[in-house]
Design a protein around this motif. Sequence first.
Motif, short mmCIF file in Angstrom:
data_model
loop_
_atom_site.label_atom_id
_atom_site.label_comp_id
_atom_site.label_asym_id
_atom_site.label_seq_id
_atom_site.Cartn_x
_atom_site.Cartn_y
_atom_site.Cartn_z
N CYS A 137 1.00 -1.22 -0.15
CA CYS A 137 -0.25 0.04 -0.01
C CYS A 137 0.95 1.17 0.06
CB CYS A 137 -0.98 0.11 1.20
SG CYS A 137 -2.31 -1.31 1.24
N LEU A 138 2.02 1.16 0.84
CA LEU A 138 2.94 2.44 0.92
C LEU A 138 3.59 2.61 -0.51
CD1 LEU A 138 4.38 2.01 4.34
CD2 LEU A 138 3.28 3.85 3.55
N ASP A 139 4.17 1.43 -1.33
CA ASP A 139 4.76 1.57 -2.41
C ASP A 139 4.02 2.01 -3.63
OD1 ASP A 139 7.01 0.62 -1.01
OD2 ASP A 139 6.51 -1.35 -1.70
N GLU A 140 2.59 1.39 -3.60
CA GLU A 140 1.50 1.96 -4.62
C GLU A 140 0.94 2.82 -4.36
OE1 GLU A 140 -0.66 -1.88 -5.65
OE2 GLU A 140 1.24 -3.00 -5.66
N GLU A 141 0.79 3.55 -3.26
CA GLU A 141 0.09 4.84 -2.70
C GLU A 141 -1.24 4.58 -2.95
OE1 GLU A 141 1.77 8.23 -4.34
OE2 GLU A 141 3.94 7.41 -4.47
N ARG A 142 -1.71 3.24 -2.55
CA ARG A 142 -3.28 3.01 -2.71
C ARG A 142 -3.52 1.80 -1.72
NH1 ARG A 142 -4.72 -1.18 -5.87
NH2 ARG A 142 -2.94 -2.54 -6.89
N MET A 143 -4.89 1.49 -1.33
CA MET A 143 -5.37 0.81 -0.47
C MET A 143 -5.95 -0.76 -0.96
SD MET A 143 -5.15 1.86 2.63
CE MET A 143 -6.54 0.91 3.46
N PRO A 179 -14.67 -2.83 15.99
CA PRO A 179 -14.38 -1.27 15.89
C PRO A 179 -12.90 -0.88 15.98
CG PRO A 179 -15.46 -2.11 17.62
CD PRO A 179 -15.58 -3.30 17.06
N TYR A 180 -12.09 -1.44 16.95
CA TYR A 180 -10.73 -1.14 17.19
C TYR A 180 -10.07 -1.45 16.14
CZ TYR A 180 -6.07 -0.99 19.59
OH TYR A 180 -4.81 -0.43 19.73
N HIS A 195 -9.28 2.56 9.11
CA HIS A 195 -9.79 3.85 8.61
C HIS A 195 -8.62 4.97 8.49
CE1 HIS A 195 -12.18 7.23 7.44
NE2 HIS A 195 -12.08 7.84 8.51
N ALA A 196 -7.91 5.16 9.71
CA ALA A 196 -6.74 5.80 9.81
C ALA A 196 -5.63 5.74 8.80
CB ALA A 196 -6.07 5.74 11.24
N PHE A 197 -5.10 4.55 8.55
CA PHE A 197 -4.25 4.08 7.51
C PHE A 197 -4.95 4.52 6.03
CE2 PHE A 197 -2.33 0.53 4.90
CZ PHE A 197 -1.06 1.23 5.00
N GLN A 198 -6.06 4.29 5.93
CA GLN A 198 -6.70 4.71 4.54
C GLN A 198 -6.69 6.20 4.23
OE1 GLN A 198 -10.78 3.76 4.19
NE2 GLN A 198 -11.09 3.87 1.95
N GLN A 199 -6.93 6.92 5.46
CA GLN A 199 -6.74 8.27 5.50
C GLN A 199 -5.07 8.70 4.90
OE1 GLN A 199 -8.90 9.81 8.78
NE2 GLN A 199 -10.33 10.76 7.60
N ALA A 200 -4.23 8.08 5.87
CA ALA A 200 -2.96 8.45 5.71
C ALA A 200 -2.47 8.19 4.41
CB ALA A 200 -2.11 7.48 6.71
N ILE A 201 -2.91 7.07 3.77
CA ILE A 201 -2.38 6.72 2.33
C ILE A 201 -2.69 7.45 1.25
CG2 ILE A 201 -2.98 4.89 0.53
CD1 ILE A 201 -0.67 4.01 2.35
N ALA A 202 -4.15 8.02 1.42
CA ALA A 202 -4.85 8.91 0.44
C ALA A 202 -3.96 10.23 0.62
CB ALA A 202 -6.15 9.19 1.07
N GLU A 203 -3.48 11.00 1.71
CA GLU A 203 -2.75 12.02 1.94
C GLU A 203 -1.43 11.78 1.43
OE1 GLU A 203 -3.61 14.79 3.14
OE2 GLU A 203 -5.74 14.18 3.04
N GLY A 229 0.20 2.71 9.41
CA GLY A 229 0.20 1.18 8.92
C GLY A 229 0.78 0.17 10.26
N ASN A 230 1.71 0.70 10.90
CA ASN A 230 2.30 -0.05 11.97
C ASN A 230 1.26 -0.03 13.10
OD1 ASN A 230 4.85 -0.61 10.68
ND2 ASN A 230 5.86 1.35 11.73
N ASP A 231 0.31 0.92 13.25
CA ASP A 231 -0.72 1.01 14.22
C ASP A 231 -1.68 -0.23 13.76
OD1 ASP A 231 0.66 3.10 15.68
OD2 ASP A 231 -0.97 4.54 15.07
N LEU A 232 -1.86 -0.26 12.62
CA LEU A 232 -3.15 -1.20 12.13
C LEU A 232 -2.40 -2.64 12.43
CD1 LEU A 232 -5.39 -2.19 10.71
CD2 LEU A 232 -4.25 -1.79 8.47
N ILE A 233 -1.19 -3.11 12.22
CA ILE A 233 -0.62 -4.29 12.48
C ILE A 233 -0.75 -4.52 13.99
CG2 ILE A 233 1.40 -5.43 12.45
CD1 ILE A 233 2.17 -3.92 9.62
N HIS A 234 -0.32 -3.62 14.86
CA HIS A 234 -0.50 -3.70 16.22
C HIS A 234 -1.66 -3.91 16.63
CE1 HIS A 234 1.11 -3.42 20.21
NE2 HIS A 234 0.28 -2.54 20.43
#
Length: 237
Positions: free
Chosen positions: A29-35, A48-49, A55-63, A84-89
Amino acid sequence: MTYINLPSNQQAAISDVDETALRTAVRKCLDEERMGPIHGLGLSDCGPYVGTKLHAFQQAIAEYGKAKAHAKRERTRQDALHAGNDLIHAVQQMKGRLETEHKEGELFFIDDQIRPPFHLSKRLSVQVSFRWRASPSSDWKHGHLTFVYEFSPQPSYTLPMPKRKPSAAEAARDLEDSLNREWERLKAQALFSMREFFRDGGDGDAVPEVFAVRPSAYGGGLNNFSCNFWQPERPVP
């Protein structure tokens, strides 16, 4: 709504997520700049957690994908990497929680599907049903504990005084809302206390059938110890 038990559909989704595949997908996702690379891992079904972190990762990739200037691209990439690290964690944490639930489920289970009564009074009560056994090879025993709480609404000094006295209907609605909120708090505290009791090795045979909840000594209301039926009442300093 569940309080202490993960719903079965979330359990299945969390269990199905492959951590290695997730790490690979986050990097892509980071390399391709898309989800796109992360779709199909079922993260949106993990509760929800994980959903919030996704959702935060999606927004960060979009930015990151929108950034043009070199400095902004560096900053937004770091933000996306952090998200992305937060999502993995978050997925790792939920897998840990699932493992804990499965392990504890060998010895006890507390039913957190408790519906509110049709009518609430200031004498609130919540009945918690549970089962337990001494070892995974023992037979299950079943029990329940009713937590009883005499609710005394306290005035809020943080809100401005109303310009006029509320009507009887408004006062009745306000009381009903307060009772519903307090009943939900009572249910949560009762469930958390029951889980703590069994996690600490409590014996289900020692659980009483009824427990009078102890309001806080500081202004009344519930606190984290109000439903701890196995502990002696705390003295007021």
